[in-house]
Design an enzyme around this catalytic site. Sequence first.
Site, PDB file in Angstrom:
ATOM      1  N   ARG A  66       7.174 -28.630   3.201  1.00 15.06           N
ATOM      2  CA  ARG A  66       5.934 -28.231   2.834  1.00 15.06           C
ATOM      3  C   ARG A  66       5.285 -29.678   2.565  1.00 15.06           C
ATOM      4  O   ARG A  66       5.805 -30.435   1.774  1.00 15.06           O
ATOM      5  CB  ARG A  66       6.221 -27.533   1.553  1.00 15.06           C
ATOM      6  CG  ARG A  66       6.650 -26.073   1.804  1.00 15.06           C
ATOM      7  CD  ARG A  66       6.869 -25.586   0.424  1.00 15.06           C
ATOM      8  NE  ARG A  66       7.559 -26.450  -0.460  1.00 15.06           N
ATOM      9  CZ  ARG A  66       7.529 -26.517  -1.680  1.00 15.06           C
ATOM     10  NH1 ARG A  66       6.628 -25.867  -2.327  1.00 15.06           N
ATOM     11  NH2 ARG A  66       8.398 -27.155  -2.492  1.00 15.06           N
ATOM     12  N   ASN A 109      16.031 -20.920   6.039  1.00 14.25           N
ATOM     13  CA  ASN A 109      16.837 -20.067   4.962  1.00 14.25           C
ATOM     14  C   ASN A 109      15.951 -19.310   4.120  1.00 14.25           C
ATOM     15  O   ASN A 109      15.898 -19.025   2.851  1.00 14.25           O
ATOM     16  CB  ASN A 109      17.749 -21.278   3.743  1.00 14.25           C
ATOM     17  CG  ASN A 109      17.100 -22.093   2.989  1.00 14.25           C
ATOM     18  OD1 ASN A 109      15.915 -22.346   3.480  1.00 14.25           O
ATOM     19  ND2 ASN A 109      17.735 -22.563   2.196  1.00 14.25           N
ATOM     20  N   PHE A 110      14.602 -18.961   4.989  1.00 18.61           N
ATOM     21  CA  PHE A 110      13.955 -17.969   4.181  1.00 18.61           C
ATOM     22  C   PHE A 110      14.513 -16.673   3.828  1.00 18.61           C
ATOM     23  O   PHE A 110      15.411 -16.265   4.725  1.00 18.61           O
ATOM     24  CB  PHE A 110      12.403 -18.042   4.923  1.00 18.61           C
ATOM     25  CG  PHE A 110      11.865 -19.174   5.149  1.00 18.61           C
ATOM     26  CD1 PHE A 110      10.942 -19.582   4.004  1.00 18.61           C
ATOM     27  CD2 PHE A 110      11.719 -20.119   6.215  1.00 18.61           C
ATOM     28  CE1 PHE A 110      10.088 -20.728   4.164  1.00 18.61           C
ATOM     29  CE2 PHE A 110      11.203 -21.336   6.168  1.00 18.61           C
ATOM     30  CZ  PHE A 110      10.383 -21.441   5.160  1.00 18.61           C
ATOM     31  N   ARG A 119       6.873 -13.075   9.560  1.00 16.21           N
ATOM     32  CA  ARG A 119       5.520 -12.973   8.967  1.00 16.21           C
ATOM     33  C   ARG A 119       5.058 -14.486   9.656  1.00 16.21           C
ATOM     34  O   ARG A 119       3.796 -14.530   9.879  1.00 16.21           O
ATOM     35  CB  ARG A 119       5.497 -12.752   7.890  1.00 16.21           C
ATOM     36  CG  ARG A 119       5.952 -11.552   7.440  1.00 16.21           C
ATOM     37  CD  ARG A 119       5.551 -11.058   6.009  1.00 16.21           C
ATOM     38  NE  ARG A 119       6.237 -11.742   4.890  1.00 16.21           N
ATOM     39  CZ  ARG A 119       7.144 -11.300   4.350  1.00 16.21           C
ATOM     40  NH1 ARG A 119       7.842 -10.233   4.689  1.00 16.21           N
ATOM     41  NH2 ARG A 119       7.698 -12.093   3.454  1.00 16.21           N
ATOM     42  N   ASP A 173      27.217 -22.029  -1.460  1.00 20.30           N
ATOM     43  CA  ASP A 173      26.143 -22.733  -0.814  1.00 20.30           C
ATOM     44  C   ASP A 173      26.882 -23.804   0.377  1.00 20.30           C
ATOM     45  O   ASP A 173      26.382 -23.655   1.324  1.00 20.30           O
ATOM     46  CB  ASP A 173      25.249 -23.590  -1.789  1.00 20.30           C
ATOM     47  CG  ASP A 173      23.918 -23.032  -2.289  1.00 20.30           C
ATOM     48  OD1 ASP A 173      23.465 -22.212  -1.375  1.00 20.30           O
ATOM     49  OD2 ASP A 173      23.705 -23.002  -3.255  1.00 20.30           O
TER      50      ASP A 173
END
Length: 395
Positions: A49, A109-110, A117, A182
């Site tokens: 981002r 990993n959304f 979308r 994880d």
Amino acid sequence: MKDEQPDGAGSDGLPLAGLTVLDLSQFLAGPSCALRLADLGARVIKIERRDGGDASRSLFLADMAFDGSSALFHAINRGKESYAADLKNADDLAAVLRLVARADVMIHNFRPGVMDRLGLGWDAVRSINPGLIYAGVSGYGPDGPWRDRPGQDLLVQALSGLTWLSGDAADAPVPAGFSVTDMMAGAHLCQGILALLVRRGVSGRGGRVDVSLMETAIDLQFEHLSAHLNRDEAMPPRSAVSNGNVYLAAPYGIYQTASGHIALAMAPVDRLGELLDLPVLAGFAPDRWFAERDAIKALLRDHLLTRPAEQWLAVLEPAGIWCAPVLDWPKLMAEPAFDTLAMTQRISASDGSTMATTRCPIRIDGAAQYSTRAAPRLGADTGAIDGELIQEAAQ
């Protein structure tokens, strides 16, 4: 502590040299998978981002900052490139799709449905790159009532039953002291990616691999769950004394001595009695080593307190008993064995500062792998990568 490594260790001779990986994931599971691919020679471009980048850049930042980001971020993202993009911006998304068209692997990993979308779902990307390996990590899989829960390591440990395997019987649930689901989910994802790359090398066909933290947590317990599924029990009981494994007999566990602790693995209880000068243990037949493990362990616990760990180990180790001192990190790093492994390295930031971290644990052709480049600053490689895209479009 040895943390030197060959200067300028390159990736040309590594097995994944020439492959490009797009890492759209953040935090730990996905980035740890991408890190291992980078360690094996792949070029990893981290898509972040524009505003803040990967959330782990600022995790624990107050206590462990290096080159503007957390030490955790550098440990898991060293050697990658950073491309800043707003996936909700049409121009930025178009640029990312151009990167997808030339990539070999794409990791995200959304939560389920988010990539679709955004226009980056499996069906969309394979139409522009049929050979792409598309890799996703979720918390609880694509379906079911838990699919939209937060996929966080501690929560998954709690939900999976894993926390009831550690600690003694009277203790509250005990989680692992690190992000075990994880890290293991990242390893599972890496395995799937490598398998699909092999298939692509044979057939030319890309593919999709998905893992979830919950499936990983369940798989981590496969030994115990397999036993449980075939036993009539509500839950296997933890030992009341020195619990080490819910299904293993005495003496399995960790014991305090007059100086420090020692670990005892599988060992004949009667033989331990001889070696430790504890003849009462001879009274326990092998068929009682599990049924009466707490009584046996209590005898060992009290007896082992009478001498220092070094004295007990000097008796047990030459006799072939599986045992070891319980070391903390400073003691581990003072051991010649740790120095021989050379498991640490120093990574260098763009300003010349350095930070110690671990190296890749995999040896290729007998050689340990080192990566001396720190994690990138947010967007540090955006301009150069945009230049590649412009040059490619002009050809």
